[in-house]
Design an enzyme around this catalytic site. Structure first.
Site, PDB file in Angstrom:
ATOM      1  N   HIS A   1       0.870  -1.186   0.000  1.00 39.63           N
ATOM      2  CA  HIS A   1       0.000   0.000   0.000  1.00 39.63           C
ATOM      3  C   HIS A   1       0.908   1.238   0.000  1.00 39.63           C
ATOM      4  O   HIS A   1       1.755   1.393   0.885  1.00 39.63           O
ATOM      5  CB  HIS A   1      -0.922  -0.009   1.223  1.00 39.63           C
ATOM      6  CG  HIS A   1      -1.880  -1.153   1.203  1.00 39.63           C
ATOM      7  ND1 HIS A   1      -2.112  -1.972   2.289  1.00 39.63           N
ATOM      8  CD2 HIS A   1      -2.670  -1.618   0.198  1.00 39.63           C
ATOM      9  CE1 HIS A   1      -3.006  -2.894   1.954  1.00 39.63           C
ATOM     10  NE2 HIS A   1      -3.373  -2.702   0.699  1.00 39.63           N
TER      11      HIS A   1
ATOM     12  N   GLU B   1       1.603   3.556   3.130  1.00 38.33           N
ATOM     13  CA  GLU B   1       2.055   2.950   4.388  1.00 38.33           C
ATOM     14  C   GLU B   1       3.579   2.979   4.359  1.00 38.33           C
ATOM     15  O   GLU B   1       4.216   2.125   3.741  1.00 38.33           O
ATOM     16  CB  GLU B   1       1.473   1.543   4.540  1.00 38.33           C
ATOM     17  CG  GLU B   1      -0.063   1.575   4.569  1.00 38.33           C
ATOM     18  CD  GLU B   1      -0.717   0.197   4.636  1.00 38.33           C
ATOM     19  OE1 GLU B   1      -0.007  -0.808   4.775  1.00 38.33           O
ATOM     20  OE2 GLU B   1      -1.966   0.142   4.537  1.00 38.33           O
TER      21      GLU B   1
ATOM     22  N   HIS C   1       3.186  -3.812   6.639  1.00 40.68           N
ATOM     23  CA  HIS C   1       2.034  -2.910   6.547  1.00 40.68           C
ATOM     24  C   HIS C   1       1.941  -1.985   7.755  1.00 40.68           C
ATOM     25  O   HIS C   1       2.427  -2.299   8.836  1.00 40.68           O
ATOM     26  CB  HIS C   1       0.746  -3.734   6.463  1.00 40.68           C
ATOM     27  CG  HIS C   1       0.530  -4.366   5.130  1.00 40.68           C
ATOM     28  ND1 HIS C   1      -0.305  -3.832   4.180  1.00 40.68           N
ATOM     29  CD2 HIS C   1       1.063  -5.478   4.582  1.00 40.68           C
ATOM     30  CE1 HIS C   1      -0.289  -4.598   3.098  1.00 40.68           C
ATOM     31  NE2 HIS C   1       0.537  -5.611   3.320  1.00 40.68           N
TER      32      HIS C   1
ATOM     33  N   GLU D   1       2.035  -5.912  10.797  1.00 40.66           N
ATOM     34  CA  GLU D   1       1.042  -4.818  10.733  1.00 40.66           C
ATOM     35  C   GLU D   1       1.258  -3.927  11.954  1.00 40.66           C
ATOM     36  O   GLU D   1       0.981  -4.329  13.078  1.00 40.66           O
ATOM     37  CB  GLU D   1      -0.351  -5.444  10.759  1.00 40.66           C
ATOM     38  CG  GLU D   1      -1.515  -4.495  10.638  1.00 40.66           C
ATOM     39  CD  GLU D   1      -1.723  -4.016   9.205  1.00 40.66           C
ATOM     40  OE1 GLU D   1      -1.485  -2.814   8.983  1.00 40.66           O
ATOM     41  OE2 GLU D   1      -2.119  -4.830   8.337  1.00 40.66           O
TER      42      GLU D   1
END
Lengths: 295, 295
Positions: free
Chosen positions: A14, A17, A105, A165
């Site tokens: 992404h 990010e 992420h 994450e």
């Protein structure tokens, strides 16, 4: 589990990010990350989205990796094309050159350093135990409800793949605390792989607290599909804190407060994640579990 | 200061700062905000950027309102055009139909509920005092270094204008705590205008703590203009906390720590604001002041 010979560390799946993208830059320096028992390569997955300072250009790249979509040449948007290229580069899925993928992420949610495991086989259970031992504040979430073949995440290209994450971090920002957490967790994972390869694993804790994904909640909408409310302030930032039947969960813009109707003790996460507004999602709910390291 | 007859409350000047946009929706309900002594109108400044879920489409709208740019018809991008339309709608600047503008903004920085005053005349000083009395945690910042005519902010269209700047909130997210702060601060400002109009102002504190903008710091760059560092973790989130000569301020990606070299006690704000990465800005620095309410 046989030995891991090749690991791909992926950042920028992404584009907004930032931690993974900057961690890759650091790790592209020679000798930054070297382990004797396997080779490491880095993949900058969505450079165009990063140039545009967006999550994605056309479609969410991290939803394009099911076998059926990878085989469908009519899916030809930027990310659908990138998915096929990345699948060529480190896959192909089902017969991949790379044995293990770490996909980096960020979330705007207050999830801390979070390891998302997509399978609950012995290798993943042990990895969770090892990371918890090295980094006790880390949270381990099992999202093992989908078989790898059907999974549409980038990390499903290889037989083994995990998601690191880390949050809270606003989109398009780089916070040092978040970058340091990501660096530390990823380093522990690489250490684990090396110890696994060399049969030098330290004695692991027999079990540990973890979470298992259960369901996703939408933001309140009216009959026309217009958003009419937001996450209640009492839930905001309380990722992985218990939510019980009757607890406040949403505030409507007219002031009405909404209580959660549920028949289990839920553990919200991805609470009010910016990227999930596209699909009008409010949060994910997990159940707390005790994971046996040997399963 | 004569009476205020017309107030414009503006939201969505930046399309991914959600609080103002949602507050306007709430306030568009009849009777949501009514004061006897003046009329209120709402302006949704940049709907296309909001549709695109971005700060702006072509240019930052809140930099397009200098008199010279408003008069330049060659400036014809989306935001440059929107600026001219908004200037027609509630201006024109220099002879505006609207007497006072409240422009609603969010920041990803930990600035809390912040009132940015662009002038330090009696009206603004009193407003700052009133807001501090009603909302002691509010921060008042004077950005009064630019005459209104040269100011390029939307709020400079009217003879009087302020910015309500509330954070931390990631871009493209709506947090209830932030929305509530914005609602409360804006309500106090409207109350102040009403009390000003009706000569019913309560006795105000004689002076109060405030901040005055001093300078802007860039993120570390190499000679090619590449970003090589980030805000140090010891500064992150410490908006309006003192920064002194020798304090840590940046961490370079190679691990080097950078100390601030300054000859005054600085108060950083807009620390690591996502939107300022476009211009490679790290933070603003203010000096702490004691503002006399009667000046």
């Amino acid at each position: 589990m046989s030995k891991i010979k090749t690991v791909a560390v992926v950042g920028g799946t992404h584009g907004n990010e930032f931690s993974g993208i900057y961690l890759l830059r650091k790790w592209q320096q020679p000798t930054a990350v070297v382990r004797d028992s396997f080779s490491i390569e880095t993949v900058f997955a969505n450079p165009k989205a990063h140039d545009d300072n967006k999550r994605y250009v056309d479609h969410d790249l991290n939803r394009q990796f099911s076998l059926i979509d990878l085989a469908n040449n009519d899916l030809a948007s930027y990310e659908q094309s990138r998915a096929k290229v990345i699948n060529q580069q480190i896959g192909p899925k089902g017969d991949a050159r790379v044995d293990f993928i770490i996909d980096l992420h960020n979330t705007t949610s207050n999830m801390g350093p979070c390891l998302i495991l997509l399978q609950s086989d012995s290798f993943n259970r042990q990895m969770g135990a090892y990371v918890k031992m090295q980094m006790p504040d880390a949270v381990v979430v099992f999202e093992d409800h989908t078989p790898v073949e059907q999974n549409h995440f980038l990390s499903s290209i290889a037989p083994q793949g995990v998601i690191v994450e880390v949050g809270p971090q606003p989109q398009s920002v780089i916070r040092q605390d978040i970058l340091d957490w990501m660096d530390e967790m990823t380093t522990h994972i690489l250490d684990f792989v090396h110890l696994h390869n060399t049969n030098e694993l330290i004695p692991l804790i027999p079990s540990y607290e973890a979470f298992r994904y259960h369901e996703t909640l939408s933001l309140p909408e009216d009959e026309q599909g217009q958003r009419i409310g937001m996450v209640h302030r009492s839930v905001q930032d309380n990722d992985f804190k218990p939510l019980r039947n009757g607890d406040l969960i949403f505030t409507l813009f007219d002031g009405t407060e909404v209580h959660w109707q549920g028949d289990y003790e839920a553990y919200p996460h991805f609470i009010n994640e910016a990227a999930y507004y596209d699909n009008n999602l409010a949060m994910s709910l997990a159940k707390k579990i005790v994971m046996e390291t040997k399963g």
